[in-house]
Design an enzyme around this catalytic site. Structure first.
Site, PDB file in Angstrom:
ATOM      1  N   ASN A 176      -6.189   5.615   8.790  1.00 35.15           N
ATOM      2  CA  ASN A 176      -5.789   4.214   8.713  1.00 35.15           C
ATOM      3  C   ASN A 176      -6.673   3.496   7.695  1.00 35.15           C
ATOM      4  O   ASN A 176      -7.795   3.905   7.434  1.00 35.15           O
ATOM      5  CB  ASN A 176      -5.976   3.557  10.091  1.00 35.15           C
ATOM      6  CG  ASN A 176      -5.580   2.096  10.103  1.00 35.15           C
ATOM      7  OD1 ASN A 176      -4.521   1.721   9.629  1.00 35.15           O
ATOM      8  ND2 ASN A 176      -6.447   1.260  10.652  1.00 35.15           N
TER       9      ASN A 176
ATOM     10  N   HIS B 119      -8.313  -0.343   7.046  1.00 37.98           N
ATOM     11  CA  HIS B 119      -8.566  -1.636   7.690  1.00 37.98           C
ATOM     12  C   HIS B 119      -9.141  -2.589   6.645  1.00 37.98           C
ATOM     13  O   HIS B 119     -10.008  -2.197   5.861  1.00 37.98           O
ATOM     14  CB  HIS B 119      -9.560  -1.464   8.850  1.00 37.98           C
ATOM     15  CG  HIS B 119      -9.764  -2.718   9.617  1.00 37.98           C
ATOM     16  ND1 HIS B 119      -8.824  -3.202  10.514  1.00 37.98           N
ATOM     17  CD2 HIS B 119     -10.780  -3.620   9.609  1.00 37.98           C
ATOM     18  CE1 HIS B 119      -9.268  -4.344  11.026  1.00 37.98           C
ATOM     19  NE2 HIS B 119     -10.441  -4.615  10.493  1.00 37.98           N
TER      20      HIS B 119
ATOM     21  N   ASN C  58       0.832  -1.204   0.000  1.00 38.97           N
ATOM     22  CA  ASN C  58       0.000   0.000   0.000  1.00 38.97           C
ATOM     23  C   ASN C  58       0.864   1.251   0.000  1.00 38.97           C
ATOM     24  O   ASN C  58       0.562   2.217  -0.701  1.00 38.97           O
ATOM     25  CB  ASN C  58      -0.944   0.022   1.206  1.00 38.97           C
ATOM     26  CG  ASN C  58      -2.223  -0.725   0.951  1.00 38.97           C
ATOM     27  OD1 ASN C  58      -2.792  -0.656  -0.124  1.00 38.97           O
ATOM     28  ND2 ASN C  58      -2.685  -1.453   1.952  1.00 38.97           N
TER      29      ASN C  58
ATOM     30  N   ASP D  17      -9.491   0.714  15.508  1.00 40.28           N
ATOM     31  CA  ASP D  17     -10.499   0.635  14.445  1.00 40.28           C
ATOM     32  C   ASP D  17     -11.844   1.253  14.800  1.00 40.28           C
ATOM     33  O   ASP D  17     -12.876   0.829  14.287  1.00 40.28           O
ATOM     34  CB  ASP D  17     -10.703  -0.832  14.012  1.00 40.28           C
ATOM     35  CG  ASP D  17      -9.402  -1.479  13.576  1.00 40.28           C
ATOM     36  OD1 ASP D  17      -8.590  -0.794  12.925  1.00 40.28           O
ATOM     37  OD2 ASP D  17      -9.191  -2.658  13.896  1.00 40.28           O
TER      38      ASP D  17
ATOM     39  N   LYS E 288       8.958   0.171  19.980  1.00 39.28           N
ATOM     40  CA  LYS E 288       7.691   0.441  20.657  1.00 39.28           C
ATOM     41  C   LYS E 288       7.844   1.490  21.761  1.00 39.28           C
ATOM     42  O   LYS E 288       6.971   2.336  21.941  1.00 39.28           O
ATOM     43  CB  LYS E 288       7.123  -0.866  21.225  1.00 39.28           C
ATOM     44  CG  LYS E 288       5.690  -0.777  21.659  1.00 39.28           C
ATOM     45  CD  LYS E 288       5.137  -2.147  22.003  1.00 39.28           C
ATOM     46  CE  LYS E 288       3.678  -2.080  22.366  1.00 39.28           C
ATOM     47  NZ  LYS E 288       3.114  -3.391  22.662  1.00 39.28           N
TER      48      LYS E 288
END
Length: 189
Positions: free
Chosen positions: A101, A103, A14, A144, A58
């Site tokens: 984002n 999904h 992507n 999400d 992280k």
């Protein structure tokens, strides 16, 4: 010209479609790719296109280090394109309505923690869905659950494996994600 920063954790298919799309656009361009995976193939794509690659862990994502690096760049838009870690609220708050984002399902179904990639496609098949799709949404503090920007569905009645579903979903991602980003930039510049 609007500055776009991509976040990705893996192959970067992507990301590459977005890069190629904006190489032909006067509205924006991809100026950096951030990843939490030092072995991610997306870094090769960044290098191939002469785009800055930024690797972090992280801890750095959550301790303000990544926010500082973003602040140096001053992006107009942050795009999560296959980024697997929970995005920090501190960055979301610093860039309100400028973090989006994609999904690989029709949210609100098949979203949330642990629902990514083949996990999503397997769940869709296990539940004998006849369609799935993509959702492009704003990022908020929950997995999400941000406001939807765009959804597109695809029929999967002929799919037998999660890989079959993934192929159809990825075709949607590659076709629509760059276009939706361009429209978003056009409407917000």
């Amino acid at each position: 010209m609007q500055k776009i920063v991509l976040f990705a954790s893996g192959n970067g298919s992507n990301a590459e479609k977005i890069i190629l799309h904006f190489k032909k656009s006067s509205l924006g361009n991809v100026v950096a790719i951030f990843t939490n995976n030092p072995h991610a193939k997306v870094l090769e794509k960044a290098k191939h296109h002469d785009i800055q690659g930024v690797v972090f862990n992280k801890v750095e994502l959550n301790d303000g280090t990544v926010l500082e690096k973003l602040d140096e760049i001053q992006p107009n838009l942050i795009v999560l394109a296959g980024f697997l870690l929970k995005f920090p609220e501190e960055i979301i708050n610093f860039y309100p309505q400028r973090v989006i984002n994609i999904h690989p399902a029709l949210l609100p179904n098949y979203g949330g923690k642990g629902m990514y990639g083949m996990h999503v496609h397997k769940a869709v098949l296990d539940n004998k869905e006849i369609e799935t799709g993509i959702t492009i949404h704003y990022v908020n503090g929950n997995y999400d659950e941000g406001e939807f920007i765009f959804q597109k569905s695809v029929n999967i009645e002929d799919c037998i494996t999660p890989e079959d579903v993934a192929k159809k979903v990825q075709e949607l991602e590659h076709q629509y994600f760059p276009e939706v980003i361009e429209k978003f930039i056009s409407n917000n510049s």
